[in-house]
Design a protein around this motif. Structure first.
Motif, PDB file in Angstrom:
ATOM      1  N   ALA A  61      12.710  10.061 -18.155  1.00  0.00           N
ATOM      2  CA  ALA A  61      13.711  10.808 -18.913  1.00  0.00           C
ATOM      3  C   ALA A  61      13.277  11.016 -20.370  1.00  0.00           C
ATOM      4  O   ALA A  61      13.485  12.088 -20.938  1.00  0.00           O
ATOM      5  N   SER A  62      12.655   9.997 -20.945  1.00  0.00           N
ATOM      6  CA  SER A  62      12.301  10.106 -22.365  1.00  0.00           C
ATOM      7  C   SER A  62      10.928  10.765 -22.564  1.00  0.00           C
ATOM      8  O   SER A  62      10.412  10.830 -23.673  1.00  0.00           O
ATOM      9  N   THR A  63      10.318  11.255 -21.469  1.00  0.00           N
ATOM     10  CA  THR A  63       9.016  11.917 -21.585  1.00  0.00           C
ATOM     11  C   THR A  63       9.174  13.266 -22.285  1.00  0.00           C
ATOM     12  O   THR A  63      10.166  13.966 -22.073  1.00  0.00           O
ATOM     13  N   ASP A  64       8.206  13.589 -23.140  1.00  0.00           N
ATOM     14  CA  ASP A  64       8.254  14.854 -23.879  1.00  0.00           C
ATOM     15  C   ASP A  64       7.777  15.977 -22.951  1.00  0.00           C
ATOM     16  O   ASP A  64       6.635  16.417 -23.016  1.00  0.00           O
ATOM     17  N   GLY A  94       0.798  -1.216   0.000  1.00  0.00           N
ATOM     18  CA  GLY A  94       0.000   0.000   0.000  1.00  0.00           C
ATOM     19  C   GLY A  94       0.836   1.275   0.000  1.00  0.00           C
ATOM     20  O   GLY A  94       0.321   2.369   0.213  1.00  0.00           O
ATOM     21  N   GLU A  95       2.158   1.147  -0.217  1.00  0.00           N
ATOM     22  CA  GLU A  95       3.007   2.345  -0.268  1.00  0.00           C
ATOM     23  C   GLU A  95       2.852   3.032  -1.619  1.00  0.00           C
ATOM     24  O   GLU A  95       2.727   2.385  -2.658  1.00  0.00           O
ATOM     25  N   LEU A  96       2.907   4.363  -1.567  1.00  0.00           N
ATOM     26  CA  LEU A  96       2.761   5.178  -2.759  1.00  0.00           C
ATOM     27  C   LEU A  96       3.998   5.022  -3.657  1.00  0.00           C
ATOM     28  O   LEU A  96       5.116   5.067  -3.184  1.00  0.00           O
ATOM     29  N   ILE A  97       3.775   4.853  -4.966  1.00  0.00           N
ATOM     30  CA  ILE A  97       4.916   4.832  -5.891  1.00  0.00           C
ATOM     31  C   ILE A  97       4.744   5.988  -6.876  1.00  0.00           C
ATOM     32  O   ILE A  97       3.736   6.059  -7.577  1.00  0.00           O
ATOM     33  N   LEU A  98       5.716   6.898  -6.913  1.00  0.00           N
ATOM     34  CA  LEU A  98       5.633   8.059  -7.807  1.00  0.00           C
ATOM     35  C   LEU A  98       5.794   7.632  -9.264  1.00  0.00           C
ATOM     36  O   LEU A  98       6.386   6.594  -9.562  1.00  0.00           O
ATOM     37  N   LEU A  99       5.292   8.490 -10.138  1.00  0.00           N
ATOM     38  CA  LEU A  99       5.326   8.216 -11.574  1.00  0.00           C
ATOM     39  C   LEU A  99       6.695   7.737 -12.038  1.00  0.00           C
ATOM     40  O   LEU A  99       6.815   6.756 -12.762  1.00  0.00           O
ATOM     41  N   GLU A 100       7.757   8.454 -11.607  1.00  0.00           N
ATOM     42  CA  GLU A 100       9.077   8.112 -12.140  1.00  0.00           C
ATOM     43  C   GLU A 100       9.578   6.752 -11.670  1.00  0.00           C
ATOM     44  O   GLU A 100      10.428   6.159 -12.319  1.00  0.00           O
ATOM     45  N   GLN A 101       9.049   6.258 -10.537  1.00  0.00           N
ATOM     46  CA  GLN A 101       9.502   4.947 -10.062  1.00  0.00           C
ATOM     47  C   GLN A 101       8.565   3.805 -10.459  1.00  0.00           C
ATOM     48  O   GLN A 101       8.838   2.651 -10.163  1.00  0.00           O
ATOM     49  N   GLN A 102       7.458   4.139 -11.131  1.00  0.00           N
ATOM     50  CA  GLN A 102       6.484   3.081 -11.435  1.00  0.00           C
ATOM     51  C   GLN A 102       7.026   2.114 -12.492  1.00  0.00           C
ATOM     52  O   GLN A 102       7.732   2.521 -13.402  1.00  0.00           O
ATOM     53  N   ASP A 103       6.643   0.847 -12.345  1.00  0.00           N
ATOM     54  CA  ASP A 103       6.978  -0.157 -13.349  1.00  0.00           C
ATOM     55  C   ASP A 103       5.993   0.001 -14.505  1.00  0.00           C
ATOM     56  O   ASP A 103       4.834  -0.398 -14.420  1.00  0.00           O
ATOM     57  N   ARG A 104       6.468   0.598 -15.583  1.00  0.00           N
ATOM     58  CA  ARG A 104       5.565   0.944 -16.684  1.00  0.00           C
ATOM     59  C   ARG A 104       5.010  -0.283 -17.406  1.00  0.00           C
ATOM     60  O   ARG A 104       4.050  -0.171 -18.174  1.00  0.00           O
ATOM     61  N   LEU A 105       5.623  -1.445 -17.154  1.00  0.00           N
ATOM     62  CA  LEU A 105       5.087  -2.673 -17.762  1.00  0.00           C
ATOM     63  C   LEU A 105       3.756  -3.045 -17.113  1.00  0.00           C
ATOM     64  O   LEU A 105       2.975  -3.816 -17.664  1.00  0.00           O
ATOM     65  N   ALA A 114       5.255  24.127 -13.342  1.00  0.00           N
ATOM     66  CA  ALA A 114       6.607  24.392 -12.850  1.00  0.00           C
ATOM     67  C   ALA A 114       7.419  23.100 -12.777  1.00  0.00           C
ATOM     68  O   ALA A 114       8.614  23.076 -13.113  1.00  0.00           O
ATOM     69  N   VAL A 115       6.751  22.002 -12.378  1.00  0.00           N
ATOM     70  CA  VAL A 115       7.448  20.715 -12.298  1.00  0.00           C
ATOM     71  C   VAL A 115       7.867  20.263 -13.702  1.00  0.00           C
ATOM     72  O   VAL A 115       8.996  19.790 -13.915  1.00  0.00           O
ATOM     73  N   ALA A 116       6.972  20.461 -14.685  1.00  0.00           N
ATOM     74  CA  ALA A 116       7.304  20.097 -16.068  1.00  0.00           C
ATOM     75  C   ALA A 116       8.455  20.959 -16.581  1.00  0.00           C
ATOM     76  O   ALA A 116       9.362  20.460 -17.259  1.00  0.00           O
TER      77      ALA A 116
END
Lengths: 133, 415
Positions: B311-314, B257-268, B339-341
């Motif tokens: 990293a490869s995000t537009d 139940g721990e939060l996983i941020l977008l950058e650490q998510q397993d995109r598979l 601002a984050v983008a």
């Protein structure tokens, strides 16, 4: 889902009605009971005798004690209970809001029932173990 | 028609109820103009079906049969109410005169029924109702969820929720809110309320893990229904947005139940079918050039979905989409996200400058995500004591437990 509806009324108000008025009220209420029964909403229900016929049992200093009358004293008294079968709380409200006795001053508390079958089963298992020892 | 075994029949009726009760209820509300009466009549009609179909067989067209049976039940119901309150006498007569078979047949045609459902959605989301009443009513009347279930999902008692529904219905009755889809000139304003309710339902299910999945599914189901009924660009945009966000559900939190941020998510783990559908809806909405905030948010989610890593995000395109969002719907939260983008494509200094500007305006001073975003940028710039201070501020403001654990973890790493 079952809901228990507690109907409270003011005895003084009912006492001041004429016999015809009282009969009209009872007739309307019984017609509505029949409607609930015909549609599977009426699980059960009883009217109650006046409060002075009630008795409260409780536990005091390790002994059973009793007092005359109901547990809580209010101006209104519990006039009857109705066990209702409804789809959800809103359906229960819908059904009870059409109850004719409302316009004669009755108010209903609607209580959802608690399904104790799981607890009963667990308790039976506990008691079974004790007996088997 | 051959007689079915009783258990088959009750299963058939159950399926029929699941698939058709929404449409039947909507048609009955349209015919009767009263939610409670329509609901009661529909359930009585289903009960009659259970009673009669074992002997008579299943009618060739079950839906018109049920609508017609419900109509008779409703007339009975109105007569009964008339006896009690002495009102609505005219309505029963009116109904009997007006609701001839032709009307019922007409009402059971597919197109008309879909209109009925749309009318019911617009009624439940009428701006005269308080927002929590709109949500409760939509979930109960359009989605058919019982009061107790809705209450559980929104963490209120069934009695509280039941009262919201009763009050909302009373407003509909007292203000005589008509069962209709608004005319085109006011449609976009009223559609906004409908989309907002659907998105609120989705978001209620987005953060909560257990009961949430159910609510999000319900919101997506509503979104699909709306796209079918009213294929406006923003409706498609909202459905696209929900699908794209939902596609990450499994990747968004760990088994604990721990939060996983977008950058650490397993995109598979992202759901490819939902992404494909979400992207195609969003593309259609964008192509119309009549889109709004939901479509732009969906477009941002689509850019993330198409990337194989952070990293490869537009990020430049995401910044442009946020610019668009700020033009239609200026808000400090959107500025923060932009601002984050910016930090991602132009470097953390640029992002930090924007966030500090925002925090100086004080609108976001108590928004924990503003402080945690600032902390993250400071961390990346090696300004560790500033990062610590901002994480501490964020932690003090964060309300939800998983977020608090996440921030505490980050803070721990810096010590």
């Amino acid at each position: 889902m079952k809901y228990i509806c507690l109907g409270y009324y003011e005895p003084a108000k009912h006492a001041s009605m004429t016999a015809d008025e009282r009969n009209a009220m009872f007739d309307e209420c019984f017609v509505y009971d029949d409607y609930l029964r015909a549609n599977g909403h009426f699980v059960g229900g009883e009217a109650l005798q006046p409060e002075e016929t009630a008795l409260t049992v409780y536990w005091k200093k390790g002994k059973v004690a009793t007092t005359d009358g109901p547990y809580a004293e209010t101006k209104e008294q519990l006039g009857g209970i109705l066990m209702l079968e409804a789809r959800d709380m809103n359906h229960a409200i819908q059904l009870m809001s059409q109850h004719p006795s409302l316009k004669y001053g009755t108010l209903f508390e609607i209580h959802p029932t608690f399904d104790m079958s799981g607890m009963i089963q667990e308790s039976e298992q506990r008691r079974g173990k004790v007996a088997a020892r | 028609m051959p007689l079915n075994a009783p258990e088959d029949l009750s299963r058939i009726i159950e399926t029929l109820y699941r698939c058709e009760s929404g449409r039947i209820l909507a048609t009955l509300v349209g015919l009767l103009g009263d939610l409670d009466l329509a609901e009661e009549a529909m359930h009585e009609a289903f009960a009659t079906a259970l009673d009669r179909w074992p002997h008579d067989g299943i009618p060739e067209k079950p839906r018109p049969w049920l609508i017609s049976a419900a109509r008779f039940k409703a007339i009975d119901g109105i007569r009964r109410r008339t006896r009690f309150d002495g009102v609505e006498k005219d309505l029963a007569l009116h109904l009997e005169a007006q609701m001839n078979e032709a009307r019922i047949n007409e009402a059971s045609q597919e197109e008309e029924i879909e209109d009925d459902r749309l009318r019911l959605i617009f009624t439940c989301c009428h701006p005269a109702l308080p927002p929590e009443g709109q949500i409760a009513l939509t979930l109960r009347e359009v989605c058919g969820l019982p009061t107790e279930e809705i209450a559980r999902a929104f963490l209120v008692t069934p009695a509280t929720l039941a009262q919201r529904i009763v009050r909302a219905k009373a407003v509909i009755r007292d203000k005589a809110i008509p069962y209709q889809v608004p005319l085109s000139q006011e449609l976009s304003a009223r559609l906004g309320a409908v989309l907002q309710v659907v998105y609120l339902v989705f978001n209620a299910g987005y953060s909560a893990v257990a009961t949430g999945a159910e609510l999000s599914r319900e919101a997506i189901r509503l979104g699909r229904l709306l796209v079918d009924l009213l294929p406006e660009p923003e409706v498609m945009g909202l459905l696209g947005l929900m699908l794209l966000q939902e596609s990450r559900r499994v990747a968004r939190s760990s088994a604990e139940g721990e939060l996983i941020l977008l950058e650490q998510q397993d995109r598979l783990l992202w759901n490819r079918d939902q992404i494909a559908e979400g992207i195609s809806l969003t593309a259609n909405a964008l192509a119309s050039r009549r889109f709004g905030t939901y479509t732009l948010q969906a477009a941002i989610a689509a850019v993330h979905a198409e990337a194989t890593s952070t990293a490869s995000t537009d990020w430049r395109q995401i910044t442009l989409l946020y610019d668009g969002l700020l033009r239609i719907h200026p808000s400090p939260v959107v500025e923060l996200n932009r601002a984050v983008a910016v930090a991602m494509c132009e470097g953390p200094e640029q992002g930090l400058r924007l966030i500090d500007g925002l925090l100086a305006r004080e609108e976001l001073a108590n928004y924990h995500l503003a402080h945690s975003a600032r902390a993250d940028l400071c961390r990346r710039l090696g300004r560790l004591s500033e990062a610590r201070a901002s994480y501490e501020r964020a932690l003090a403001l964060a309300g939800q437990e998983p977020e608090r654990r996440f921030l505490a973890g980050r803070l721990q790493e810096l010590i």
